[in-house]
Design an enzyme around this catalytic site. Structure first.
Site, PDB file in Angstrom:
ATOM      1  N   LYS A  62      99.750 -86.121 -44.767  1.00  0.00           N
ATOM      2  CA  LYS A  62     100.673 -85.651 -45.799  1.00  0.00           C
ATOM      3  C   LYS A  62     101.913 -85.067 -45.126  1.00  0.00           C
ATOM      4  CE  LYS A  62     100.317 -82.504 -49.817  1.00  0.00           C
ATOM      5  NZ  LYS A  62      99.344 -81.616 -50.522  1.00  0.00           N
ATOM      6  N   SER A  82      98.754 -82.582 -55.076  1.00  0.00           N
ATOM      7  CA  SER A  82     100.039 -82.971 -54.531  1.00  0.00           C
ATOM      8  C   SER A  82      99.917 -83.993 -53.413  1.00  0.00           C
ATOM      9  CB  SER A  82     100.766 -81.733 -53.994  1.00  0.00           C
ATOM     10  OG  SER A  82     100.014 -81.114 -52.955  1.00  0.00           O
ATOM     11  N   SER A  85      94.737 -79.950 -54.717  1.00  0.00           N
ATOM     12  CA  SER A  85      95.487 -81.107 -54.237  1.00  0.00           C
ATOM     13  C   SER A  85      94.700 -82.021 -53.312  1.00  0.00           C
ATOM     14  CB  SER A  85      96.758 -80.634 -53.518  1.00  0.00           C
ATOM     15  OG  SER A  85      97.608 -79.963 -54.415  1.00  0.00           O
TER      16      SER A  85
END
Length: 564
Positions: free
Chosen positions: A38, A112, A136
Site C-alpha cells: 500500500k 482504505s 482497512s
C-alpha cells in the site's frame, strides 16, 4: 532494481510499479512469491504518496516490514492505491481514481487498502501489505473473496509507515489463502524499538478446541441487504457444523467503542498524523478526507482525555464476553455498495461498512477476515473472526479450517484452493502432550456427554474393545443414563465396546473433575493387550443395577431401549 514509474492502470489499483520487481536474490521462506505494498508504506526506489501527490516523498530505506519480506525472498512489484491518508473503508477517496471490486467494477473494492486487495484478488501478486486502523485490512478482503489478517497491535513494525491514527495502526496482510498470509506474518512479525507502539508479544500456540465457542452479536444490522443477512446466517450454520457452539454476546459496548472513532476527540489523532502537511496544504486533500481531518482540529486535550477514558470503560465492559467465548464472529462488511452510491453519500455509507470493524483496534483485539460465500448476485461475502490480543495463530488456524470448508475458489482467479497447511505458529499435534482415555458410556461419540471431550480438544483415536474381563451395568437413577464398568475374575467377563480418545494433558484434570461418584478413572486392559486410562465403577454402586454385558456395549444397549 528497475525503474519505478506511474502506471496506466484501468482498475486504478497501482500507483507506481517497477518494470523489474525488487528482490534481494536470496532464498528464504517466501522465495518465489510476488507482493505489493500500500502506498503509505515506504519502499526504497518508489515514491510514497499516501494517495496525495502533494504529500509525496522519496524514501531512502524500506519500511521495516518490507525489508523483512525482501530478505525472506519475496519480490516487490510496486505500490498500490488507497483511500487518501488511509482515511476510508471504500476505495473511492483517491485522486488516482476509485478502485473497483474484483468481481463487479460497478461496486466498491473496500478500503482504505483498496489497491492491495484488488491486485491480490485478481492474481497479479501472491500477497500484499495494507494497513488497518478501523477495518482497512479486513473490509477489502471481505468484499473481494480473499483473506485479510489484522494482527495484534504492535506485532508488525509500523516503522516506515505513514500513520493514520498511530496508536491504533496495524500493518495488515492480504492473500488468497490463509497459509500464505500466515507465512508472511511469521516472517514479518517481531519487536522493533524504532516503532513507538511496537511490543514483544507472546502468541497463543494451541488451537482452539474442536467444540469452540463463537460469539454472535446480540444485534445485527445489514442496512436492508437481505443477501448479506442470509450469507451471515449460512456462516453461522457452517461453524456449527464444524463443531462450534454459538453464544450470543452483548454488542452494546463494542458498538459504543466503535462510535468513538469518528464521533469523539479520538479523531484528533487522524489530524495529528499529518498535522504539519495539512495545516499548510489542506486544499491538496480530497473530500471527505479533508473534512474528517479538519474535525480533529476542534478538540482540546481535555476532550481527548475524556474520550480515552470512555474507551477504557467500554473495553472493561466488553472484556466480560471472553469468559464465555473463544472467538467472536461478525460479518466483515454488512453490505456492498456501488461506486456511484458511495460517491453520492460518502460519509454515511462508509460508516456502515465499518459497523463490525471500528472497535477492533481500539480495544486491542486481533482479527482475520476469510471468504465465506458467493451471494446470488455474484458478489463475495466474508466473515471476520476476532480474538483477544495474542490470538493471531489461533485465528489463522480457525480461519483456514473455515475457508477450506466453503468450497470457494481463490479470489477472482477461479483457481481451486490448495490443500490446507499447518499454521506456522500452531503446535503440531505431536508437540502437544496427550493422554489416552477410554470411554464406555455417555461420553461415546453422539452420546449426551461427548461434548466434555470435544470442548477440551480431544479427538477420537479408535474404536475397540476391552479384554474379556469386564461386566457392564446400567446404573439406576442416573441422568443422563450412565453405565458402570467392573473388572471381574478371569472367565467371568465379556469384551465391552469402548472408544479411545486423545486429550491434551493440560486439560485432562478438568475433565476428570467432572466425573461423578461412583464412577472414576482407572486402568483398563484392552483386547489387544495394551492398557489405557478409562472409566471404572465402584462395586458397591452396582446394587440394583442391570447387567447389560450381553449387548457388548452401551451404544447397543441404548439402541435396544429405543427400539421398544
Amino acid at each position: 532494481m528497475g525503474r519505478a514509474a506511474a502506471l496506466a492502470d484501468p482498475a486504478n489499483a497501482w500507483i507506481t510499479r517497477s518494470d523489474k520487481p525488487v528482490a534481494l536474490g536470496e532464498a528464504g521462506a517466501l522465495s518465489g512469491l510476488a507482493f505489493a505494498v500500500k502506498d503509505n508504506i515506504d519502499a526504497a526506489g518508489f515514491p510514497t504518496t499516501a494517495a496525495c501527490p502533494a504529500f509525496a516523498y522519496q524514501p531512502t530505506a524500506h519500511a521495516s516490514v518490507v525489508q523483512k519480506l525482501l530478505e525472506a525472498g519475496a519480490a516487490l512489484h510496486g505500490k498500490t492505491n488507497l483511500d487518501q491518508f488511509a482515511c476510508g473503508l471504500n476505495g473511492t477517496r483517491s485522486p488516482y481514481g476509485p478502485v473497483p471490486n474484483a468481481f463487479d467494477p460497478a461496486y466498491v473494492s473496500g478500503g482504505s487498502s483498496s489497491g492491495s486487495a484488488y491486485v491480490v484478488a485478481s492474481g497479479q501478486v501472491d500477497f500484499a501489505l495494507g494497513t488497518d486502523t478501523a477495518g482497512s485490512g479486513r473490509v477489502p478482503a471481505g468484499l473481494n473473496n480473499i483473506v485479510g489478517i489484522k494482527p495484534s497491535k504492535g506485532l508488525l513494525s509500523a516503522c516506515g509507515v505513514v500513520p493514520a491514527a498511530q496508536s491504533a495502526d496495524c500493518v495488515s496482510i492480504f492473500a488468497r489463502t490463509v497459509d500464505v498470509a500466515a507465512r508472511v506474518l511469521h516472517v514479518a512479525m517481531g519487536y522493533d524499538p524504532r516503532d513507538p507502539y511496537s511490543r514483544g508479544l507472546h502468541l497463543a500456540d494451541t488451537a482452539w478446541p474442536a467444540a469452540f465457542r463463537f460469539g454472535v452479536p446480540s444485534t445485527l444490522a445489514f442496512f436492508g441487504d437481505r443477501a448479506a443477512e442470509a450469507a451471515f446466517a449460512e456462516s453461522i450454520a457452517r461453524l456449527e457444523a464444524m463443531g462450534g457452539i454459538r453464544v450470543t454476546i452483548d454488542y452494546t459496548p463494542l458498538a459504543s467503542a466503535a462510535a468513538l472513532l469518528y464521533e469523539s476527540a479520538l479523531v484528533a489523532e487522524r489530524y495529528a498524523a499529518v498535522r504539519s502537511f495539512f495545516d499548510a496544504h489542506a486544499d491538496a486533500v480530497v473530500e471527505p478526507v479533508r473534512g474528517i481531518l479538519a474535525d480533529g482540529q476542534a478538540y482540546s486535550a481535555a476532550d481527548l482525555c475524556e474520550a480515552q477514558t470512555a474507551l477504557r470503560g467500554y473495553g472493561q465492559q466488553a472484556a466480560a464476553m471472553w469468559r464465555d467465548i473463544d472467538v467472536l464472529l461478525v460479518p466483515t462488511a454488512p453490505t456492498h455498495y456501488t461506486v456511484a452510491a458511495m460517491q453520492a453519500d460518502p460519509v454515511a455509507l462508509n460508516r456502515n461498512l465499518g459497523a463490525y470493524t471500528n472497535f477492533v483496534n481500539l480495544l486491542d483485539y486481533a482479527a482475520i477476515s476469510v471468504p465465506s460465500t458467493m451471494r446470488p448476485d455474484g458478489l463475495p461475502f466474508g466473515i471476520t473472526f476476532i480474538g483477544p490480543c495474542g490470538s493471531d495463530w489461533q485465528l489463522a488456524d480457525l480461519g483456514q479450517r473455515y475457508h477450506h470448508s466453503t468450497g470457494l475458489t481463490q479470489g477472482a482467479t477461479g483457481e481451486a484452493l490448495p490443500p490446507a497447511q499447518p499454521i506456522a505458529g500452531i503446535k503440531a499435534a505431536s508437540e502437544v502432550p496427550m493422554i489416552r482415555v477410554a470411554v464406555v458410556g455417555a461420553h461415546l461419540s453422539g452420546m449426551p456427554l461427548n461434548g466434555q471431550l470435544t470442548e477440551r480438544g480431544a479427538s477420537l483415536e479408535r474404536t475397540t474393545e476391552t479384554a474379556p474381563d469386564y461386566r457392564l451395568y446400567a446404573l439406576p437413577n442416573t441422568v443422563p443414563p450412565k453405565p458402570g464398568l467392573l473388572r471381574v475374575a478371569p472367565g467371568q467377563g465379556s469384551r465391552i465396546a469402548v472408544e479411545v480418545w486423545r486429550m491434551p494433558a493440560a486439560l485432562y484434570g478438568s475433565f476428570v473433575a467432572l466425573i461423578p461418584h461412583p464412577l472414576g478413572i482407572g486402568t483398563l486392559s484392552l483386547a489387544d493387550g495394551s492398557s489405557v486410562q478409562g472409566f471404572i465403577c465402584e462395586p458397591l454402586a452396582l446394587a440394583g443395577a442391570r447387567d447389560v454385558s450381553e449387548f457388548g456395549g452401551w451404544r447397543a444397549y441404548i439402541a435396544s431401549l429405543q427400539a421398544k
